[in-house]
Design a protein around this motif. Structure first.
Motif, PDB file in Angstrom:
ATOM      1  N   LEU A  94       0.822  -1.200   0.000  1.00 37.68           N
ATOM      2  CA  LEU A  94       0.000   0.000   0.000  1.00 37.68           C
ATOM      3  C   LEU A  94       0.861   1.258   0.000  1.00 37.68           C
ATOM      4  N   ILE A  95       0.499   2.216  -0.857  1.00 36.69           N
ATOM      5  CA  ILE A  95       1.190   3.501  -0.912  1.00 36.69           C
ATOM      6  C   ILE A  95       0.152   4.609  -0.766  1.00 36.69           C
ATOM      7  N   VAL A  96       0.284   5.418   0.283  1.00 36.40           N
ATOM      8  CA  VAL A  96      -0.633   6.527   0.506  1.00 36.40           C
ATOM      9  C   VAL A  96      -0.109   7.760  -0.216  1.00 36.40           C
ATOM     10  N   GLY A  97      -0.960   8.420  -0.993  1.00 34.64           N
ATOM     11  CA  GLY A  97      -0.523   9.645  -1.643  1.00 34.64           C
ATOM     12  C   GLY A  97      -1.236   9.908  -2.946  1.00 34.64           C
ATOM     13  N   ASN A  98      -0.899  11.029  -3.550  1.00 37.24           N
ATOM     14  CA  ASN A  98      -1.463  11.444  -4.830  1.00 37.24           C
ATOM     15  C   ASN A  98      -0.637  10.827  -5.950  1.00 37.24           C
ATOM     16  N   VAL A  99      -1.239   9.960  -6.737  1.00 37.54           N
ATOM     17  CA  VAL A  99      -0.507   9.215  -7.765  1.00 37.54           C
ATOM     18  C   VAL A  99       0.085  10.130  -8.833  1.00 37.54           C
ATOM     19  N   LEU A 100      -0.493  11.314  -9.010  1.00 39.78           N
ATOM     20  CA  LEU A 100       0.015  12.247 -10.017  1.00 39.78           C
ATOM     21  C   LEU A 100       1.270  12.976  -9.552  1.00 39.78           C
ATOM     22  N   LYS A 101       1.497  12.976  -8.239  1.00 40.01           N
ATOM     23  CA  LYS A 101       2.620  13.724  -7.690  1.00 40.01           C
ATOM     24  C   LYS A 101       3.732  12.817  -7.175  1.00 40.01           C
ATOM     25  N   THR A 102       3.623  11.539  -7.463  1.00 39.83           N
ATOM     26  CA  THR A 102       4.576  10.557  -6.939  1.00 39.83           C
ATOM     27  C   THR A 102       5.126   9.707  -8.087  1.00 39.83           C
ATOM     28  N   ASP A 103       6.387   9.322  -7.993  1.00 39.21           N
ATOM     29  CA  ASP A 103       6.960   8.416  -8.991  1.00 39.21           C
ATOM     30  C   ASP A 103       6.222   7.083  -8.960  1.00 39.21           C
ATOM     31  N   LEU A 104       5.916   6.557 -10.119  1.00 38.53           N
ATOM     32  CA  LEU A 104       5.221   5.279 -10.176  1.00 38.53           C
ATOM     33  C   LEU A 104       6.183   4.141  -9.868  1.00 38.53           C
ATOM     34  N   PRO A 105       5.676   3.063  -9.241  1.00 39.76           N
ATOM     35  CA  PRO A 105       6.519   1.909  -8.938  1.00 39.76           C
ATOM     36  C   PRO A 105       6.717   1.050 -10.179  1.00 39.76           C
ATOM     37  N   TYR A 106       7.541   0.044 -10.076  1.00 44.97           N
ATOM     38  CA  TYR A 106       7.647  -0.945 -11.156  1.00 44.97           C
ATOM     39  C   TYR A 106       6.363  -1.762 -11.172  1.00 44.97           C
ATOM     40  N   PHE A 107       5.840  -2.073 -12.361  1.00 41.80           N
ATOM     41  CA  PHE A 107       4.675  -2.949 -12.479  1.00 41.80           C
ATOM     42  C   PHE A 107       4.621  -3.518 -13.892  1.00 41.80           C
TER      43      PHE A 107
END
Length: 298
Positions: A94-107
C-alpha cells in the motif's frame, strides 16, 4: 411514497456509516459494485502469476481481492482506502498519496477504476513511465474513453486521441452503466485497454505535443489558418532563431516566418487540410517537414 423512499435511503446510508464506510465524491469515489464487471476487467488484463499489478483507488478492495488471487504482488495507490480486511494481504503493498505527484513503482499490469478527474494526466504519466509495462485496463468516463479510441474524421477525434495513439494501441472493451456503482455517478462509463508501443516512435514527445496542440487549436479550420496565428508565428520564429544560434547558423536579414511557414505548408500539401481528418502518419510527415526547414516546437 417519496417519503418512504427517502427514509430507506437514509437508513441505508446509516448502515454504511456504521460499517465505517464513507464515500467522497469530491475525489471521484464511486465504488464499482458489480462483480461481473470486476471479473471481466481482471480477465481482460491477462494477469500472470509472476506479474506485479498496479491499482489506483482501491475503494472497498473488491477489485484488489481479485488482483491478489492471480498475481505475484499488487501495489495500490490510494488517498482513502475503505477497508484493509483482505485475503492474501502479504502480497499487497500500500502507498498513501497522490498518484500524479509521486513516482510510479515498477509494475507489469495496471488495472484501475480511476477517479475520472485525473484520467488525462494519469494516462500520459503511464505512457511516459519507464520501464515499460505490458498493458493497462482502465475504467473511464465514457466520453473520455471514446476520445481515446476516436479515429480521423469522427467528432470526438482530438489532441488526446492523436497523442495516445502515437504512444499506444488502444481498444474499447465494454460500456459500464451508472447503476454498477455506489453511489451512481452522473455519467456513463467504459473500460479501455492501453498497450504501450515498445519501442516508442523515435520523436521528441514534447515537441510533437506542442505541434499537435497548434493543429487542434482550430480543429475545424485549415492548418494554414492555425499556423498563421500571430502567437504561433511569434513562437516559431523565436524557436527558429534559437535553434539556428545553437548550430552557429546565421538567420537571413529578410527572414519572414509567415512566408516560410506558408511555403512549408504548401509544399508539403497540408495548407488546406484540417487536423480532424489527419492520421498519425500525416502528423509525423508535417513535423518532419517543419524540422527539415529548421522549425521546432519546443
Amino acid at each position: 411514497m417519496p417519503k418512504v423512499k427517502s427514509e430507506k435511503k437514509f437508513r441505508k446510508h446509516q448502515d454504511i456509516q456504521k460499517q465505517g464506510i464513507g464515500f467522497n465524491k469530491d475525489i471521484g469515489q464511486h465504488i464499482l459494485k458489480n462483480p461481473l464487471i470486476i471479473k471481466t476487467m481482471v480477465e481482460k488484463a491477462g494477469i500472470r502469476n509472476t506479474d506485479t499489478v498496479f491499482e489506483v483507488g482501491p475503494g472497498t478492495g473488491n477489485m484488489t481481492v481479485k488482483l491478489l488471487e492471480g498475481s505475484k504482488k499488487v501495489v495500490v495507490f490510494y488517498i482513502l482506502f475503505i477497508t484493509c480486511n483482505l485475503p492474501l494481504y502479504n502480497k499487497l503493498h500500500l502507498i498513501v498519496g497522490n498518484v500524479l505527484k509521486t513516482d510510479l513503482p515498477y509494475f507489469d499490469i495496471c488495472v484501475a477504476n480511476l477517479p475520472y478527474q485525473i484520467s488525462s494526466p494519469f494516462v500520459f504519466k503511464l505512457l511516459l513511465h519507464r520501464p515499460f509495462f505490458r498493458s493497462a485496463v482502465l475504467m473511464f468516463q465514457k466520453e473520455f474513453g471514446d476520445r481515446l479510441v476516436a479515429t480521423p474524421g469522427s467528432k470526438l477525434y482530438c489532441r488526446l486521441s492523436v497523442n495516445t495513439q502515437l504512444l499506444a494501441k488502444v481498444n474499447h472493451l465494454m460500456k459500464v452503466g451508472k447503476n454498477n456503482f455506489r453511489p451512481p455517478p452522473k455519467v456513463e462509463s467504459c473500460v479501455v485497454r492501453i498497450e504501450p508501443k515498445n519501442p516508442p516512435p523515435p520523436i521528441n514527445f514534447q515537441e510533437w505535443d506542442a505541434m499537435i496542440k497548434i493543429c487542434f487549436s482550430r480543429k475545424n479550420k485549415t492548418l494554414g489558418g492555425a499556423f498563421r496565428l500571430n502567437s504561433v508565428l511569434d513562437m516559431m520564429e523565436k524557436n527558429y532563431k534559437l535553434y539556428s544560434s545553437m548550430k552557429n547558423q546565421m538567420v537571413d536579414k529578410d527572414f519572414n516566418a509567415k512566408e516560410k511557414v506558408t511555403q512549408i505548408l504548401l509544399s508539403s500539401g497540408f495548407e488546406s487540410k484540417r487536423a480532424r481528418n489527419l492520421d498519425i502518419d500525416d502528423f509525423l510527415s508535417l513535423l518532419l517537414a517543419f524540422n527539415k526547414e529548421g522549425f521546432h516546437f519546443s
